[in-house]
Design an enzyme around this catalytic site. Structure first.
Site, PDB file in Angstrom:
ATOM      1  N   ASP A   1       0.825  -1.209   0.000  1.00 29.02           N
ATOM      2  CA  ASP A   1       0.000   0.000   0.000  1.00 29.02           C
ATOM      3  C   ASP A   1       0.860   1.260   0.000  1.00 29.02           C
ATOM      4  O   ASP A   1       0.332   2.375  -0.138  1.00 29.02           O
ATOM      5  CB  ASP A   1      -0.953   0.006   1.200  1.00 29.02           C
ATOM      6  CG  ASP A   1      -0.223  -0.145   2.525  1.00 29.02           C
ATOM      7  OD1 ASP A   1       0.388  -1.212   2.731  1.00 29.02           O
ATOM      8  OD2 ASP A   1      -0.248   0.789   3.347  1.00 29.02           O
ATOM      9  N   ASN A   2       2.179   1.099   0.129  1.00 32.39           N
ATOM     10  CA  ASN A   2       3.096   2.240   0.077  1.00 32.39           C
ATOM     11  C   ASN A   2       3.918   2.244  -1.206  1.00 32.39           C
ATOM     12  O   ASN A   2       4.957   2.904  -1.270  1.00 32.39           O
ATOM     13  CB  ASN A   2       4.044   2.220   1.282  1.00 32.39           C
ATOM     14  CG  ASN A   2       3.314   2.446   2.590  1.00 32.39           C
ATOM     15  OD1 ASN A   2       2.269   3.068   2.624  1.00 32.39           O
ATOM     16  ND2 ASN A   2       3.859   1.921   3.673  1.00 32.39           N
TER      17      ASN A   2
END
Length: 520
Positions: free
Chosen positions: A269-270
């Site tokens: 998610d990063n």
């Protein structure tokens, strides 16, 4: 405020119909409309005039109440509808389900000089994706994000950008060390800028839910808006899309390795779908050269996101993205081919990057062993990576005997550079000098090229912490000083020589100066 706003960014993407900022699972939607939190006493404490110009915002507007209100979420411009994105992610190797923009709110898109920018606030309040959190941010983490995103840009590393840093006027409760002792801190908001904030997890969430209709809509949207050169979405286009994402991701990580940057939390998610450095949390720069170093306290035991493992994690994350996209293609081989290419391209590009750091312009047999032996001797002594490579540029052919003396200031414990270790260093300088004899560049020409890839100034954690300490006391001068210093990281800047120095001993184990938590 006269801005060339676009309202097409989320056209044709399925939206969440529930307009309340309540924490919940959001299904069959790529985003949710949200309302930023109204703050008590917003105050802009720094702006990037470079980003103002990039967005077409006139100088001086940052002094107006409207600028303060808009870029802290206290005023929503007419015709715009702030929203938060839905995504999932693998965190530390495990699927975490729905995550989403828990403390980020997208305000609007600006088009200026044929470029499109999404303006996002970080720390502007709760969204449906905040889970058990409040959606707010504190001053220390906001300073770190604001300074680092702009510093990375000037290092030549693909990154999201930052426009402004503001105090919210509110107090925010945080347990910085996760030790059961939360304290109130100053609330802050950063306005982040990027062509897109889409992540690997933006696609994973729909694959995990087997919502292939929504995922296809999002992939097609991504291609049409950010990869137009790939053409009309189709199976072959999806493969080319994945191939380009893989190459962008690899190029970004090679840049990280070049300057000694450690992201600290490379969860899927990063990971930006555009190959940008995104989400500046517990990051850091290598001080003593150490492949095993991570700045993240959460990662202290397993060191999954350590410096030397970042390329492998990039590949692992791409495997997860490939799994998510597979149903659109239904052929594994094209994905496997691109993943294998990542491996071979990493070896080639990493070698080329290290050659450039050493000032080697031609390829020569034995370069890999020369680099490996350097990494071994660097790891055998606590040697500052940034200072070492910058000083090495001063090396002159035929002066191998002066090598150790040349880099003396890079050693944290120079008194230990004796005996066997000193001989290992001398052996390496002899090999390096022999290798340079094959190069045609003069010493000065080589120095100029090396100084173009080896920065003199990076945002060391202790530097950011000094700025944080001052800012907590109401003094923002050091934020401005570091901001301007890091706009020219490859320049000598003799007036700023004090920042070309090893981490001071007092900062070795100080909170915020060594390892940091995910709330940092």
């Amino acid at each position: 405020m006269n801005l060339n706003l676009k309202h097409t960014y989320i056209d044709n993407l399925p939206a969440d119909a529930n307009l309340e900022n309540t924490r919940r699972q959001v299904k069959n939607a790529c985003f949710s409309f949200v309302s930023p939190k109204q703050t008590k006493k917003p105050e802009i404490i720094h702006v990037s005039h470079e980003m103002m110009h990039a967005l077409g915002i006139d100088d001086g507007l940052n002094k107006t109440p409207q600028f303060t209100n808009v870029f802290t979420g206290n005023e929503v411009l007419e015709g715009t509808k702030p929203f938060a994105m839905c995504y999932g992610g693998h965190q530390f190797g495990h699927w975490a389900g729905q995550l989403g923009d828990g403390r980020a709110i997208n305000l609007f898109e600006i088009e200026h000089e044929s470029k499109q920018w999404m303006v996002q606030l970080k720390g502007a309040g709760e969204t449906p994706y905040s889970r058990s959190a409040d959606g707010l941010a504190v001053l220390r983490s906001s300073i770190r994000e604001y300074l680092c995103s702009e510093a990375m840009h000037h290092l030549g590393i693909p990154t999201t950008r930052a426009l402004s840093l503001a105090l919210s006027g509110d107090e925010v409760l945080r347990d910085m060390l996760y030790d059961g002792n939360p304290e109130y801190e100053k609330g802050a908001i950063v306005s982040r800028i990027s062509p897109s904030f889409l992540r690997f997890g933006s696609y994973e969430i729909f694959a995990a839910r087997q919502d292939l209709k929504t995922m296809k809509t999002l992939v097609d949207f991504t291609i049409k808006n950010h990869f137009q050169h790939l053409g009309t979405p189709s199976k072959s286009t999806y493969i080319n899309f994945f191939s380009e994402v893989a190459q962008r991701t690899l190029d970004m990580i090679i840049h990280w390795q070049r300057v000694g940057f450690v992201h600290g939390v490379m969860n899927t998610d990063n990971m930006s779908i555009l190959g940008l450095t995104i989400d500046y949390g517990p990051y850091g720069w290598l001080e003593g050269f150490d492949f095993g170093w991570t700045p993240n306290t959460t990662d202290r035991e397993h060191k999954r996101y350590r410096y030397g493992n970042q390329p492998n994690i990039g590949l692992w994350n791409l495997y997860q993205l490939a799994n998510a996209l597979y149903p659109l293609v239904e052929e594994a081989e094209p994905f496997e081919t691109n993943l294998e290419r990542y491996k071979t391209d990493f070896e080639k590009k990493s070698l080329g990057m290290m050659r450039s750091k050493l000032g080697l312009q031609i390829e020569s047999e034995g370069d890999e062993k020369l680099i490996e032996s350097l990494e071994e001797v660097l790891s055998g002594s606590e040697t500052d990576m940034t200072i070492f490579f910058r000083l090495l540029a001063n090396f002159k052919k035929g002066n191998a005997k002066d090598g150790i003396k040349l880099i003396h200031d890079a050693f944290y414990t120079s008194e230990d550079i004796t005996g066997t270790l000193a001989q290992e260093w001398q052996d390496w300088f002899d090999r390096y000098d022999f290798r340079l004899a094959k190069e045609k560049l003069s010493d000065e020409e080589r120095k100029a090229k090396m100084n173009g890839v080896n920065p003199k100034y990076v945002l060391r954690n202790y530097m950011a912490q000094l700025a944080i300490d001052d800012a907590n006391n109401g003094n923002y001068e050091l934020i401005d000083e570091l901001f301007n210093l890091l706009k020219q990281p490859y320049s000598e800047q003799p007036e700023n020589e004090k920042w070309f120095a090893k981490r001071p001993e007092w900062a070795r184990d100080k909170v915020g100066c060594s390892m940091l938590s995910c709330s940092s």
